[in-house]
Design a protein around this motif. Structure first.
Motif, PDB file in Angstrom:
ATOM      1  N   ARG A 134      10.987  -5.873   4.455  1.00 41.41           N
ATOM      2  CA  ARG A 134       9.993  -6.298   3.460  1.00 41.41           C
ATOM      3  C   ARG A 134       8.582  -6.082   3.980  1.00 41.41           C
ATOM      4  O   ARG A 134       7.709  -5.577   3.266  1.00 41.41           O
ATOM      5  CB  ARG A 134      10.184  -7.782   3.114  1.00 41.41           C
ATOM      6  CG  ARG A 134      11.321  -8.071   2.179  1.00 41.41           C
ATOM      7  CD  ARG A 134      11.191  -9.468   1.569  1.00 41.41           C
ATOM      8  NE  ARG A 134      11.058 -10.514   2.572  1.00 41.41           N
ATOM      9  CZ  ARG A 134      12.078 -11.145   3.131  1.00 41.41           C
ATOM     10  NH1 ARG A 134      13.323 -10.815   2.811  1.00 41.41           N
ATOM     11  NH2 ARG A 134      11.871 -12.098   4.018  1.00 41.41           N
ATOM     12  N   SER A 135       8.339  -6.478   5.211  1.00 42.47           N
ATOM     13  CA  SER A 135       7.004  -6.340   5.788  1.00 42.47           C
ATOM     14  C   SER A 135       6.571  -4.876   5.837  1.00 42.47           C
ATOM     15  O   SER A 135       5.430  -4.535   5.480  1.00 42.47           O
ATOM     16  CB  SER A 135       6.991  -6.947   7.194  1.00 42.47           C
ATOM     17  OG  SER A 135       5.731  -6.791   7.801  1.00 42.47           O
ATOM     18  N   ALA A 136       7.475  -3.996   6.257  1.00 46.65           N
ATOM     19  CA  ALA A 136       7.137  -2.574   6.367  1.00 46.65           C
ATOM     20  C   ALA A 136       6.867  -1.958   4.998  1.00 46.65           C
ATOM     21  O   ALA A 136       5.901  -1.193   4.825  1.00 46.65           O
ATOM     22  CB  ALA A 136       8.261  -1.829   7.079  1.00 46.65           C
ATOM     23  N   LEU A 137       7.704  -2.283   4.007  1.00 48.67           N
ATOM     24  CA  LEU A 137       7.518  -1.694   2.677  1.00 48.67           C
ATOM     25  C   LEU A 137       6.339  -2.318   1.944  1.00 48.67           C
ATOM     26  O   LEU A 137       5.638  -1.626   1.190  1.00 48.67           O
ATOM     27  CB  LEU A 137       8.799  -1.834   1.859  1.00 48.67           C
ATOM     28  CG  LEU A 137       9.994  -1.022   2.368  1.00 48.67           C
ATOM     29  CD1 LEU A 137      11.183  -1.178   1.430  1.00 48.67           C
ATOM     30  CD2 LEU A 137       9.642   0.454   2.523  1.00 48.67           C
ATOM     31  N   ASP A 138       6.109  -3.608   2.144  1.00 47.42           N
ATOM     32  CA  ASP A 138       4.917  -4.231   1.553  1.00 47.42           C
ATOM     33  C   ASP A 138       3.659  -3.513   2.032  1.00 47.42           C
ATOM     34  O   ASP A 138       2.749  -3.216   1.240  1.00 47.42           O
ATOM     35  CB  ASP A 138       4.840  -5.708   1.947  1.00 47.42           C
ATOM     36  CG  ASP A 138       5.799  -6.591   1.161  1.00 47.42           C
ATOM     37  OD1 ASP A 138       6.363  -6.122   0.152  1.00 47.42           O
ATOM     38  OD2 ASP A 138       5.989  -7.760   1.565  1.00 47.42           O
ATOM     39  N   ALA A 139       3.593  -3.228   3.328  1.00 48.18           N
ATOM     40  CA  ALA A 139       2.414  -2.569   3.888  1.00 48.18           C
ATOM     41  C   ALA A 139       2.282  -1.138   3.375  1.00 48.18           C
ATOM     42  O   ALA A 139       1.180  -0.681   3.031  1.00 48.18           O
ATOM     43  CB  ALA A 139       2.489  -2.580   5.417  1.00 48.18           C
ATOM     44  N   LEU A 140       3.391  -0.421   3.309  1.00 47.61           N
ATOM     45  CA  LEU A 140       3.373   0.973   2.859  1.00 47.61           C
ATOM     46  C   LEU A 140       2.903   1.068   1.409  1.00 47.61           C
ATOM     47  O   LEU A 140       2.051   1.901   1.066  1.00 47.61           O
ATOM     48  CB  LEU A 140       4.778   1.560   3.010  1.00 47.61           C
ATOM     49  CG  LEU A 140       4.941   3.074   2.967  1.00 47.61           C
ATOM     50  CD1 LEU A 140       4.314   3.725   4.193  1.00 47.61           C
ATOM     51  CD2 LEU A 140       6.425   3.434   2.893  1.00 47.61           C
TER      52      LEU A 140
END
Length: 218
Positions: A134-140
């Protein structure tokens, strides 16, 4: 005996265990795709080319094996998203590079959500892997929105579901299947690019809690 010699055997066993893990995950995914959740553990071991004893030492049940499949799949996407952001300063290039990497890296067996969705409860390890993703895709996605490159009605939780759709099994050879997935990804990317040129998307973007409900048994 020096430290290197003493450490050689454990390192060798660890490498062998890692190789077995890779074979097991691929075999399990293929077996579940062909035979459903009722695929026997013995069939998974046979396809992986390892003994039942080795399998059960690593995973005491089919559920434990499937949970590990989920964690590895999420961590792989997290690594790809993080690597794409690090490689490409331009947010749209990073976003598209991630999707291309994820689609080209698909394992045989088809969508994992279709195979395992709703069958297993969440665990601490699964929840931690989901939080990393979630953290990685939220940032992307946030970076692509900030750059006005990604249409605003697309959310980060859309991304795993898009990847599920793009991982559908195609009854063609491996090379042709990969070519077709890349072709359809390019069509998808045209629709994702801002500004949106067509009608608004149907319904709101999914939220992470919806994906949690799809994946995990209550």
């Amino acid at each position: 005996m020096d430290d290197g010699a003493r450490g050689g055997a454990p390192r060798g066993r660890r490498r062998e265990a890692d190789r077995n893990d890779v074979r097991l995950m691929r075999a399990a995914r293929a077996a579940f795709a062909e035979l459903g959740w009722d695929a026997p553990v013995s069939e998974i071991a046979r396809r992986a080319g390892i003994g039942m004893g080795s399998l059960y030492r690593r995973y005491p049940s089919k559920e434990a094996l499937a949970q590990r499949m989920r964690v590895l799949a999420m961590d792989r996407l997290t690594e790809q998203a993080t690597a794409a952001s690090a490689r490409h300063p331009d947010p749209w290039t990073a976003f598209t590079a991630f999707l291309r990497d994820a689609v080209s890296d698909q394992e045989p067996g088809g969508p994992l959500l279709r195979l395992l969705g709703g069958r297993l409860p969440s665990t601490g390890e699964v929840a931690a892997a989901a939080a990393r993703l979630r953290s990685a895709l939220d940032a992307l996605v946030a970076a692509a929105h900030e750059a006005d490159a990604l249409r605003r009605d697309v959310g980060p939780a859309d991304v795993p579901l898009l990847l599920e759709l793009l991982s559908l099994r195609i009854p063609a050879g491996a090379e042709r299947s990969a070519e077709l997935r890349s072709r359809y990804l390019e069509l998808v990317l045209d629709g994702l690019r801002a500004p949106a040129s067509g009608d608004p998307l149907t319904g709101p973007a999914p939220e992470w809690r919806e994906l949690h409900a799809m994946w995990n048994a209550l």
